[in-house]
Design a protein around this motif. Sequence first.
Motif, short mmCIF file in Angstrom:
data_model
loop_
_atom_site.label_atom_id
_atom_site.label_comp_id
_atom_site.label_asym_id
_atom_site.label_seq_id
_atom_site.Cartn_x
_atom_site.Cartn_y
_atom_site.Cartn_z
N ILE A 42 79.45 -44.99 43.84
CA ILE A 42 79.60 -44.38 45.16
C ILE A 42 80.90 -44.88 45.78
O ILE A 42 81.55 -45.77 45.25
N SER A 43 81.26 -44.32 46.92
CA SER A 43 82.52 -44.71 47.56
C SER A 43 82.37 -46.04 48.30
O SER A 43 81.29 -46.39 48.76
N GLN A 44 83.49 -46.72 48.42
CA GLN A 44 83.51 -47.98 49.16
C GLN A 44 83.16 -47.75 50.63
O GLN A 44 82.44 -48.54 51.23
N SER A 45 83.63 -46.65 51.18
CA SER A 45 83.34 -46.38 52.60
C SER A 45 81.84 -46.16 52.83
O SER A 45 81.31 -46.55 53.85
N SER A 46 81.17 -45.56 51.86
CA SER A 46 79.73 -45.35 51.96
C SER A 46 78.99 -46.69 51.98
O SER A 46 78.09 -46.91 52.79
N VAL A 47 79.40 -47.59 51.10
CA VAL A 47 78.79 -48.92 51.05
C VAL A 47 79.05 -49.66 52.36
O VAL A 47 78.14 -50.21 52.97
N SER A 48 80.29 -49.66 52.80
CA SER A 48 80.66 -50.35 54.02
C SER A 48 79.89 -49.84 55.23
O SER A 48 79.37 -50.62 56.03
N THR A 49 79.80 -48.52 55.34
CA THR A 49 79.09 -47.91 56.47
C THR A 49 77.61 -48.26 56.45
O THR A 49 77.03 -48.62 57.47
N ARG A 50 76.99 -48.17 55.27
CA ARG A 50 75.55 -48.45 55.16
C ARG A 50 75.26 -49.92 55.48
O ARG A 50 74.30 -50.22 56.18
#
Length: 89
Positions: free
Chosen positions: A31-39
């Motif tokens: 998955i994208s880094q931004s998805s991980v960061s946001t979650r």
Amino acid sequence: MDGRIPLASLMQVLAIAECLNFRHAANRLGISQSSVSTRIKTLEEDLGILLFERRHRGVRLTDGGRGPERLVIAGFSPCRSCSVRSRPE
């Protein structure tokens, strides 16, 4: 939050704790880094604790993050043993 933590969040916490890097954890999970960061940011806000200390080159678990990490590992341990036992020989 209704007291339940989404499985995806738990998997991401564990991946980050193992990799100590959001980008590497995201790559591992596909998955994208931004998805991980946001979650993770949302989870930290919902729990009211900081799970990871963000550094220039990676992250480290905070004292507050060590407890949830242990719970995640303990929660996945039965799943891992079940999946191993259920495989056909």
